[in-house]
Design an enzyme around this catalytic site. Sequence first.
Site, short mmCIF file in Angstrom:
data_model
loop_
_atom_site.label_atom_id
_atom_site.label_comp_id
_atom_site.label_asym_id
_atom_site.label_seq_id
_atom_site.Cartn_x
_atom_site.Cartn_y
_atom_site.Cartn_z
N HIS A 44 0.92 -1.25 0.16
CA HIS A 44 0.15 0.30 -0.18
C HIS A 44 1.07 1.47 -0.13
O HIS A 44 1.02 1.74 0.77
CB HIS A 44 -1.05 -0.17 1.17
N GLU A 71 -2.68 -1.83 -3.63
CA GLU A 71 -3.18 -1.14 -3.02
C GLU A 71 -3.25 0.29 -2.27
O GLU A 71 -2.20 0.70 -2.02
CB GLU A 71 -4.03 -1.79 -1.46
N HIS A 191 -7.98 -6.15 7.11
CA HIS A 191 -8.40 -4.92 8.25
C HIS A 191 -8.85 -5.45 9.44
O HIS A 191 -9.58 -6.12 9.28
CB HIS A 191 -9.02 -3.74 7.90
N HIS A 215 -1.05 -5.97 9.62
CA HIS A 215 -0.21 -6.02 11.03
C HIS A 215 0.16 -6.67 11.88
O HIS A 215 0.66 -7.14 12.67
CB HIS A 215 -1.44 -5.02 10.98
N1 PXP Z 1 -7.36 -4.09 3.39
C1 PXP Z 1 -6.52 -2.98 2.98
C2 PXP Z 1 -7.50 -1.42 2.39
C3 PXP Z 1 -5.84 -1.95 4.03
O1 PXP Z 1 -5.62 -0.71 3.78
C4 PXP Z 1 -4.98 -3.05 4.72
C5 PXP Z 1 -4.25 -1.93 5.99
O2 PXP Z 1 -2.97 -1.79 5.18
C6 PXP Z 1 -5.33 -4.12 4.88
C7 PXP Z 1 -6.10 -4.51 4.07
C8 PXP Z 1 -4.76 -4.95 5.75
O3 PXP Z 1 -5.10 -4.85 7.57
P1 PXP Z 1 -4.45 -4.96 8.04
O4 PXP Z 1 -2.98 -4.81 8.98
O5 PXP Z 1 -5.33 -4.74 9.54
O6 PXP Z 1 -3.62 -6.87 9.23
#
Ligand code: PXP
Length: 240
Positions: A44, A71, A191, A215
Amino acid sequence: MITRLSVNINKIATLRNARGGNNPDLLQVAQDCEEFGAQGITVHPRPDGRHIRYDDVRALKPLVTTEFNIEGYPDQSFLDLVMEVCPHQMTLVPDAPDAITSNAGWDTVTHFNFLKEVVDLAHSKGIRVSVFIEPDKTKIRKAAELGADRIELYTEPYAAHYAKNPQLAVRPFVEGAVWAHDAHLGVNAGHDLSLENLAWFAQHVPHLQEVSIGHALVCDALYYGLENTIQMYRRQLGGG
Ligand code: PXP
């Protein structure tokens, strides 16, 4: 259906950037994630380069042998990068450049014309498009009208409510996945998914093709090691 695990490596870049050198080596970590069982690599890039930088994305492209997912918010510089690199998938995220992390899905009704142009541009290069979205029937149907290939369900609300009431937490996402499937959209999710809440989500949400996780997975890797951790996440998804 076995759901694929795409590992978001943003946090690896954050750690590297903290000292200005090349430790940890992002490119090596991406390749190791694949060797350890990741079925995709997600990045990202943000305009301020505070984690993944645009040059990282260019360097990763020839190395990633699984699915490469980029993304981000589709401003001109992001779109130029994606069109140059041609990943397998572009996930459109509506976050402001200074957002700490993504914090909402697209309003595909309000931003329909803008998103349609972006989807058409990506399709002209054969790039699959996924739209980050809440499990809302109208918004999901509009995503299908855009010509998007998939949606990515924004799972932060699921994660926030899971501990209190897993049945209630997952229900909107089950519905969202069914609406998407009925509209011929593929279903991704991401997420705040974690070892704690992932298995329940994957067992209940139908048609789930891919999750992207960053994360929690990187945090778990501090304790279990990267290889074990990726295998643990794969097992939550019924694979590995
Ligand atoms: N999907 C999107 C669109 C995101 O922006 C993120 C975080 O960058 C994630 C998935 C992954 O989220 P997490 O880091 O909480 O696993």
